[in-house]
Design an enzyme around this catalytic site. Structure first.
Site, PDB file in Angstrom:
ATOM      1  N   SER A 107       1.224  -1.393  -0.177  1.00  0.00           N
ATOM      2  CA  SER A 107       0.136  -0.101   0.036  1.00  0.00           C
ATOM      3  C   SER A 107       1.164   1.332   0.140  1.00  0.00           C
ATOM      4  O   SER A 107       0.156   2.209  -0.550  1.00  0.00           O
ATOM      5  CB  SER A 107      -1.151   0.335   1.568  1.00  0.00           C
ATOM      6  OG  SER A 107      -0.519   0.212   2.353  1.00  0.00           O
ATOM      7  N   HIS A 162      -4.799  -5.015  -2.651  1.00  0.00           N
ATOM      8  CA  HIS A 162      -5.233  -3.855  -3.221  1.00  0.00           C
ATOM      9  C   HIS A 162      -4.542  -4.790  -4.604  1.00  0.00           C
ATOM     10  O   HIS A 162      -4.724  -3.387  -5.865  1.00  0.00           O
ATOM     11  CB  HIS A 162      -3.459  -3.080  -3.539  1.00  0.00           C
ATOM     12  CG  HIS A 162      -3.770  -2.529  -1.733  1.00  0.00           C
ATOM     13  ND1 HIS A 162      -4.355  -1.473  -1.784  1.00  0.00           N
ATOM     14  CD2 HIS A 162      -2.998  -2.416  -1.093  1.00  0.00           C
ATOM     15  CE1 HIS A 162      -3.939  -0.391  -0.467  1.00  0.00           C
ATOM     16  NE2 HIS A 162      -4.098  -1.387   0.335  1.00  0.00           N
ATOM     17  N   LYS A 193     -11.830  -2.036  -1.629  1.00  0.00           N
ATOM     18  CA  LYS A 193     -11.298  -1.220  -2.064  1.00  0.00           C
ATOM     19  C   LYS A 193     -12.081  -1.453  -3.919  1.00  0.00           C
ATOM     20  O   LYS A 193     -12.039  -0.739  -4.764  1.00  0.00           O
ATOM     21  CB  LYS A 193      -9.517  -2.009  -2.325  1.00  0.00           C
ATOM     22  CG  LYS A 193      -8.559  -1.468  -0.839  1.00  0.00           C
ATOM     23  CD  LYS A 193      -7.740  -1.497  -0.460  1.00  0.00           C
ATOM     24  CE  LYS A 193      -7.857  -1.302   1.590  1.00  0.00           C
ATOM     25  NZ  LYS A 193      -7.175  -1.635   1.752  1.00  0.00           N
TER      26      LYS A 193
HETATM   27  C1  LIG Z   1      -6.729  -1.948   3.072  1.00  0.00           C
HETATM   28  C2  LIG Z   1      -6.423  -3.304   3.973  1.00  0.00           C
HETATM   29  C3  LIG Z   1      -6.309  -3.915   5.323  1.00  0.00           C
HETATM   30  C4  LIG Z   1      -8.036  -3.988   5.527  1.00  0.00           C
HETATM   31  O1  LIG Z   1      -9.028  -4.514   5.091  1.00  0.00           O
HETATM   32  P1  LIG Z   1     -10.644  -3.791   5.281  1.00  0.00           P
HETATM   33  O2  LIG Z   1     -11.200  -3.967   5.014  1.00  0.00           O
HETATM   34  O3  LIG Z   1     -10.666  -2.127   5.038  1.00  0.00           O
HETATM   35  O4  LIG Z   1     -10.145  -3.809   6.862  1.00  0.00           O
HETATM   36  C5  LIG Z   1      -5.990  -5.604   4.924  1.00  0.00           C
HETATM   37  N1  LIG Z   1      -4.997  -5.282   4.399  1.00  0.00           N
HETATM   38  C6  LIG Z   1      -4.424  -4.468   3.838  1.00  0.00           C
HETATM   39  C7  LIG Z   1      -2.871  -5.087   2.607  1.00  0.00           C
HETATM   40  C8  LIG Z   1      -5.339  -3.229   3.002  1.00  0.00           C
HETATM   41  O5  LIG Z   1      -4.628  -2.163   2.086  1.00  0.00           O
END
Ligand SMILES: *Cc1c(COP(=O)(O)O)cnc(C)c1O
Length: 384
Positions: free
Chosen positions: A178, A206, A237
């Site tokens: 990220s 992602h 996402k």
């Molecule tokens: C956003 C994210 C999460 C968490 O997901 P949510 O559904 O927002 O709780 C877990 N792992 C990674 C790598 C993320 O970027």
């Protein structure tokens, strides 16, 4: 002075106090506040699906037929046919035998890791893995070894020297990181996993919906689904909705149903979200132009910035631009805000010292025109 007052004062003095900034609404790549709007480069709505009529309609329809809440955890009365229908779809989408839903990506990682490993086990984790992975590891009580980011030699060194001292072992990595926007050497990681009798968990938060010929993720792109035991992903996402899952064997699924506390002790996702998630999986199939455009524009943005002398990283829709100095990064972000761009500075300790950056999260709505204008505006602000 009380502990909490001191904590808040320290944060404020260092310019690190975080505050909430409610927007009126977000729409088509823009964020609207009380008195002005910005082009939003801070969201994870990569494919621009969060306002898609098909997803909204699916959610509304499911509310009409099944109500607003699942009213209990899955093991009580909150287990509906529609949850199983979605799990079957995910399993086939991720090319695994089965899948289990979790209420969020955070809950998925915490539940999977903490239930799978214990005191006599070891976890080998990339240094830049997400906080939810870190919290899952801490909760598990297993010994944690963190390897340098994407450094396969360091991972092998740690496995070679430590694996035999522990019963079970798990290797964990994201498939798109990220803060860096880059990918791990997944084939090599999978080979090490086999050689050192470990399991492999990948977090495709992602990557899902974006990479791979059918948008299934980096695991699809690399043709590795059969070799990876646990493929975790989210709907929050690129899929424009909410909720998460792990795709795995039926046996592992049964194990999590009986041991993952974040699954067992939480009300299951409401029907409207499940309906929306089914629709968003349809859209990944029906509208591949979204991911193709996004990746093409991301390449363009990265290349053009490079030509102008900016330092970018990664190979995905996440484009970090490194400015080193924290204060300068904050100033550039403020100047960009004045020009109508919403992009937030990422500073140490979130990233290493001397690597402060602006993190541009590109979405389908950020056209080449918008990006071209943005590049001109950044160049003007920075005089590079
Ligand atoms: C956003 C994210 C999460 C968490 O997901 P949510 O559904 O927002 O709780 C877990 N792992 C990674 C790598 C993320 O970027």
């Amino acid at each position: 002075m009380g502990r909490i007052e001191k904590f808040l004062r320290d944060k404020k003095e260092k310019g690190l106090l975080r505050i909430l900034r409610p927007a009126r609404f977000r729409k088509e790549g823009k964020i609207y506040f009380k008195d002005r709007s910005f082009i939003d480069f801070s969201s994870n709505d990569y494919l621009g699906l969060s306002g898609h009529p098909k997803i909204k309609e699916a959610a509304e329809k499911t509310i009409t037929t099944l109500g607003t809440s699942s009213s209990a955890s899955r093991l009580l009365s909150g287990d509906l046919n529609i949850h199983h229908k979605l799990e079957k779809r995910i399993a086939s989408f991720k090319e695994k035998e089965d899948a289990l839903l979790f209420n969020s990506g955070y809950q998925a990682n915490v539940g999977i890791i903490s239930s799978l490993l214990g005191k006599n086990d070891a976890i080998f984790s990339d240094k830049l893995n997400h906080a939810s992975i870190i919290d899952g590891m801490l909760l598990s009580g297993a010994k944690i070894f963190r390897f340098r980011h994407n450094d396969i030699e360091h991972l092998e060194f740690l496995l070679k020297s430590q694996r035999n001292n522990y019963k079970e072992a798990l290797i964990v990595t994201e498939t798109v990181f990220s803060m860096e926007g880059d990918k791990p050497p997944l084939k090599e990681v999978a080979s090490l996993k086999d050689r050192y009798s470990s399991m492999l968990l990948v977090d495709e938060a992602h990557a899902t919906g974006i990479f791979g010929e059918k948008g299934k993720g980096v695991v699809e792109e690399m043709g590795l689904a059969a070799r990876i035991e646990l493929v975790m992903g989210t709907f929050s996402k690129a899929l424009g909705s909410f909720g998460a899952y792990v795709a795995c064997s039926s046996e592992l699924k049964k194990y999590f149903v009986n041991s993952a506390r974040s699954f067992i002790y939480s009300t299951s996702l409401p029907p409207s979200i499940i309906g929306a998630n089914l629709a968003s999986l349809d859209l990944i199939e029906e509208e591949p132009f979204r991911r193709l455009t996004l990746l093409c524009n991301s390449d363009y943005f990265r290349q053009e910035l490079g030509k102008k002398g900016f330092r970018t990283r990664g190979t995905s829709q996440i484009v970090p631009v490194i400015f080193k100095d924290s204060q300068r990064t904050v100033k550039i972000s403020q100047d960009l805000q004045k020009k109508g761009y919403w992009v937030l500075p990422i500073r140490p300790p979130t990233v290493p010292e001397g690597e402060a950056r602006l993190r541009f999260s590109l979405t389908y709505h950020h056209t080449k025109d918008i990006l071209g204008k943005l590049i001109d505006d950044i160049s003007q602000i920075c005089h590079v």
